[in-house]
Scaffold this motif. Structure first.
Motif, PDB file in Angstrom:
ATOM      1  N   ALA A   1       0.807  -1.216   0.000  1.00 35.41           N
ATOM      2  CA  ALA A   1       0.000   0.000   0.000  1.00 35.41           C
ATOM      3  C   ALA A   1       0.848   1.276   0.000  1.00 35.41           C
ATOM      4  O   ALA A   1       0.305   2.392  -0.031  1.00 35.41           O
ATOM      5  CB  ALA A   1      -0.929   0.015   1.217  1.00 35.41           C
ATOM      6  N   LEU A   2       2.189   1.117   0.039  1.00 36.91           N
ATOM      7  CA  LEU A   2       3.052   2.296   0.082  1.00 36.91           C
ATOM      8  C   LEU A   2       2.859   3.159  -1.160  1.00 36.91           C
ATOM      9  O   LEU A   2       2.831   2.662  -2.281  1.00 36.91           O
ATOM     10  CB  LEU A   2       4.519   1.877   0.177  1.00 36.91           C
ATOM     11  N   GLN A   3       2.729   4.445  -0.931  1.00 36.90           N
ATOM     12  CA  GLN A   3       2.623   5.410  -2.029  1.00 36.90           C
ATOM     13  C   GLN A   3       3.788   6.386  -1.888  1.00 36.90           C
ATOM     14  O   GLN A   3       3.651   7.479  -1.371  1.00 36.90           O
ATOM     15  CB  GLN A   3       1.281   6.145  -1.974  1.00 36.90           C
ATOM     16  N   LEU A   4       4.958   5.944  -2.340  1.00 42.43           N
ATOM     17  CA  LEU A   4       6.160   6.763  -2.227  1.00 42.43           C
ATOM     18  C   LEU A   4       6.635   7.156  -3.618  1.00 42.43           C
ATOM     19  O   LEU A   4       6.496   6.407  -4.579  1.00 42.43           O
ATOM     20  CB  LEU A   4       7.261   5.992  -1.507  1.00 42.43           C
ATOM     21  N   SER A   5       7.213   8.327  -3.685  1.00 40.91           N
ATOM     22  CA  SER A   5       7.785   8.825  -4.933  1.00 40.91           C
ATOM     23  C   SER A   5       8.981   9.681  -4.582  1.00 40.91           C
ATOM     24  O   SER A   5       9.217   9.997  -3.411  1.00 40.91           O
ATOM     25  CB  SER A   5       6.758   9.646  -5.705  1.00 40.91           C
ATOM     26  N   PRO A   6       9.766  10.110  -5.585  1.00 37.68           N
ATOM     27  CA  PRO A   6      10.883  11.008  -5.268  1.00 37.68           C
ATOM     28  C   PRO A   6      10.446  12.314  -4.615  1.00 37.68           C
ATOM     29  O   PRO A   6      11.273  13.044  -4.087  1.00 37.68           O
ATOM     30  CB  PRO A   6      11.511  11.256  -6.646  1.00 37.68           C
ATOM     31  N   PHE A   7       9.141  12.633  -4.680  1.00 38.58           N
ATOM     32  CA  PHE A   7       8.663  13.884  -4.100  1.00 38.58           C
ATOM     33  C   PHE A   7       8.063  13.675  -2.712  1.00 38.58           C
ATOM     34  O   PHE A   7       7.568  14.619  -2.104  1.00 38.58           O
ATOM     35  CB  PHE A   7       7.602  14.506  -5.021  1.00 38.58           C
ATOM     36  N   SER A   8       8.097  12.458  -2.210  1.00 40.00           N
ATOM     37  CA  SER A   8       7.496  12.175  -0.912  1.00 40.00           C
ATOM     38  C   SER A   8       8.520  12.374   0.196  1.00 40.00           C
ATOM     39  O   SER A   8       9.645  12.819  -0.030  1.00 40.00           O
ATOM     40  CB  SER A   8       6.956  10.742  -0.891  1.00 40.00           C
TER      41      SER A   8
ATOM     42  N   ILE B   1      21.057   0.343  -2.720  1.00 38.59           N
ATOM     43  CA  ILE B   1      21.494   1.681  -2.335  1.00 38.59           C
ATOM     44  C   ILE B   1      22.422   2.226  -3.414  1.00 38.59           C
ATOM     45  O   ILE B   1      23.451   1.610  -3.725  1.00 38.59           O
ATOM     46  CB  ILE B   1      22.223   1.668  -0.979  1.00 38.59           C
ATOM     47  N   ASP B   2      22.052   3.369  -3.990  1.00 39.44           N
ATOM     48  CA  ASP B   2      22.843   4.002  -5.047  1.00 39.44           C
ATOM     49  C   ASP B   2      23.833   4.979  -4.414  1.00 39.44           C
ATOM     50  O   ASP B   2      23.499   6.135  -4.148  1.00 39.44           O
ATOM     51  CB  ASP B   2      21.943   4.746  -6.033  1.00 39.44           C
ATOM     52  N   LEU B   3      25.054   4.529  -4.183  1.00 41.16           N
ATOM     53  CA  LEU B   3      26.074   5.367  -3.561  1.00 41.16           C
ATOM     54  C   LEU B   3      26.748   6.265  -4.586  1.00 41.16           C
ATOM     55  O   LEU B   3      26.993   5.846  -5.724  1.00 41.16           O
ATOM     56  CB  LEU B   3      27.146   4.503  -2.894  1.00 41.16           C
TER      57      LEU B   3
ATOM     58  N   LYS C   1      15.938   9.006  -0.169  1.00 47.35           N
ATOM     59  CA  LYS C   1      14.761   9.144  -1.022  1.00 47.35           C
ATOM     60  C   LYS C   1      14.568   7.877  -1.851  1.00 47.35           C
ATOM     61  O   LYS C   1      15.504   7.352  -2.459  1.00 47.35           O
ATOM     62  CB  LYS C   1      14.932  10.331  -1.970  1.00 47.35           C
ATOM     63  N   VAL C   2      13.348   7.394  -1.870  1.00 44.62           N
ATOM     64  CA  VAL C   2      13.018   6.211  -2.670  1.00 44.62           C
ATOM     65  C   VAL C   2      12.840   6.612  -4.130  1.00 44.62           C
ATOM     66  O   VAL C   2      12.130   7.568  -4.436  1.00 44.62           O
ATOM     67  CB  VAL C   2      11.736   5.536  -2.150  1.00 44.62           C
ATOM     68  N   THR C   3      13.509   5.896  -5.017  1.00 45.25           N
ATOM     69  CA  THR C   3      13.329   6.137  -6.450  1.00 45.25           C
ATOM     70  C   THR C   3      12.533   5.021  -7.130  1.00 45.25           C
ATOM     71  O   THR C   3      12.065   5.206  -8.244  1.00 45.25           O
ATOM     72  CB  THR C   3      14.690   6.262  -7.151  1.00 45.25           C
ATOM     73  N   ARG C   4      12.399   3.903  -6.422  1.00 42.54           N
ATOM     74  CA  ARG C   4      11.688   2.774  -7.037  1.00 42.54           C
ATOM     75  C   ARG C   4      11.246   1.790  -5.968  1.00 42.54           C
ATOM     76  O   ARG C   4      12.002   1.494  -5.044  1.00 42.54           O
ATOM     77  CB  ARG C   4      12.619   2.070  -8.041  1.00 42.54           C
ATOM     78  N   ILE C   5      10.016   1.321  -6.077  1.00 45.92           N
ATOM     79  CA  ILE C   5       9.503   0.244  -5.239  1.00 45.92           C
ATOM     80  C   ILE C   5       9.198  -0.936  -6.153  1.00 45.92           C
ATOM     81  O   ILE C   5       8.354  -0.825  -7.050  1.00 45.92           O
ATOM     82  CB  ILE C   5       8.228   0.655  -4.479  1.00 45.92           C
TER      83      ILE C   5
ATOM     84  N   TYR D   1      11.304  -8.610  -5.434  1.00 46.10           N
ATOM     85  CA  TYR D   1      10.280  -8.171  -4.476  1.00 46.10           C
ATOM     86  C   TYR D   1      10.381  -9.007  -3.192  1.00 46.10           C
ATOM     87  O   TYR D   1      10.611 -10.210  -3.268  1.00 46.10           O
ATOM     88  CB  TYR D   1       8.908  -8.341  -5.126  1.00 46.10           C
ATOM     89  N   PRO D   2      10.237  -8.392  -2.026  1.00 47.52           N
ATOM     90  CA  PRO D   2      10.013  -6.969  -1.754  1.00 47.52           C
ATOM     91  C   PRO D   2      11.332  -6.201  -1.646  1.00 47.52           C
ATOM     92  O   PRO D   2      12.229  -6.614  -0.900  1.00 47.52           O
ATOM     93  CB  PRO D   2       9.284  -6.991  -0.419  1.00 47.52           C
ATOM     94  N   ALA D   3      11.435  -5.129  -2.381  1.00 43.45           N
ATOM     95  CA  ALA D   3      12.665  -4.349  -2.365  1.00 43.45           C
ATOM     96  C   ALA D   3      12.381  -2.935  -2.845  1.00 43.45           C
ATOM     97  O   ALA D   3      11.382  -2.682  -3.528  1.00 43.45           O
ATOM     98  CB  ALA D   3      13.730  -5.001  -3.239  1.00 43.45           C
ATOM     99  N   VAL D   4      13.278  -2.033  -2.477  1.00 43.97           N
ATOM    100  CA  VAL D   4      13.207  -0.650  -2.935  1.00 43.97           C
ATOM    101  C   VAL D   4      14.592  -0.242  -3.418  1.00 43.97           C
ATOM    102  O   VAL D   4      15.593  -0.890  -3.120  1.00 43.97           O
ATOM    103  CB  VAL D   4      12.754   0.328  -1.829  1.00 43.97           C
ATOM    104  N   GLU D   5      14.619   0.842  -4.181  1.00 40.81           N
ATOM    105  CA  GLU D   5      15.881   1.472  -4.562  1.00 40.81           C
ATOM    106  C   GLU D   5      15.916   2.847  -3.905  1.00 40.81           C
ATOM    107  O   GLU D   5      14.930   3.588  -3.953  1.00 40.81           O
ATOM    108  CB  GLU D   5      16.002   1.586  -6.080  1.00 40.81           C
TER     109      GLU D   5
END
Length: 294
Positions: free
Chosen positions: A121-128, A206-208, A231-235, A282-286
């Protein structure tokens, strides 16, 4: 909620991102603040007197200063004070103050306790808002390939050439490893994998920035449990993946090379090689990190 600031140590810190957030939340920022205060009072009295002037609440309570003065006078008390004190921030102290403020305002989303229903249900974006996730970091396979490849090739027969049965393969493997190293060193980004071992396991790529933490210094992150704030860039959704060999055009070829190298050493006493998976599922984020801290 307590205003006490947690004492955190950032191993990785994107100062440009952090300063931008500090300026946005505070209407500007300063690494130092000069405070000048003068005070004088006179009062009829007989005996011993004492006074204290304190500076508190400055710069989010990250620094305090005070000056005392006293005098024994006949029939009169004179209390005077004039001081100028320069309070200086470090980049780490600015980060601690910023995180404390964002956390108290509920602007940081903790991913540690997310289970599957919450995750989907996460609603994350680079603007969140920013996110935090704790866990253990490991090198990406492509970084491990580059490190191990150089060492494994050094065990090869000395003076081999393409004219010998093994020389041609040795030369080809060496060329691939050298090309991968050049790709990694020239890339502005480097991937590491964070694994959260909680009630519901999850990963983060993690993008270092290699300008902030060069490849040669990234072992500092392999120090145990750490926390990433960024900041999350991708779910990732189910069936989606991120390939951790993406930082080199020869990454896919290197998988085969490294597999052959590992097979040749698997029976060698004292050598135990475990690589992170080539693909994160999945489940993972960038995440683009602002800070990685303990």
């Amino acid at each position: 909620m307590s205003d006490t600031i947690k004492l955190l140590y950032p191993i990785y810190l994107d100062v440009q991102m952090m300063v931008s957030f500090v300026a946005a939340t505070e209407g500007g920022y300063a690494l130092e603040n000069a405070v000048k205060q003068a005070q004088a009072t006179t009062e009829d009295i007989k005996g011993a007197v004492a006074g204290e002037v304190g500076l508190s609440g400055l710069l989010s309570n990250l620094a305090k200063a005070g000056i005392n003065s006293s005098a024994n006078l006949e029939d009169q008390r004179v209390h005077s004070n004039e001081s100028q004190i320069v309070l200086k921030h470090t980049e780490a102290s600015l980060f601690m103050g910023l995180r404390n403020k964002l956390y108290s305002r509920h602007r940081i989303v903790s991913l540690d306790e997310c289970e599957q229903s919450q995750w989907d249900a996460l609603q994350l974006s680079p603007f969140s808002d920013l996110v935090e996730l704790s866990g253990y970091i490991s090198r990406s396979p492509i970084n491990e390939i580059a490190r191990l490849g150089e060492r494994f090739l050094s065990f090869g027969p000395q003076g081999t050439t393409g004219n010998t049965p093994n020389g041609g393969q040795q030369d080809q493997n060496a060329a691939i490893i050298q090309s991968i190293n050049k790709d990694l060193e020239s890339s502005p980004l480097s991937d590491v994998l964070l694994r959260h071992e909680g009630k519901w396991k999850k990963d983060a790529v993690i993008d270092l920035s290699t300008k902030i933490l060069p490849l040669i210094e990234q072992d500092r992150l392999l120090c145990g449990r750490i926390v990433v704030l960024g900041k999350v860039t991708r779910i990732l959704k189910q069936q989606e993946t991120i390939n951790l060999c993406r930082r080199s055009i020869l990454g896919y070829a290197a998988q085969k090379v490294l597999t052959e190298m590992i097979s040749s050493f698997e029976n060698t006493p004292g050598i135990n090689i475990k690589l992170a998976p080539y693909e994160v599922k999945y489940p993972a984020v960038e995440i683009i990190p602002m800070a990685i801290y303990v």
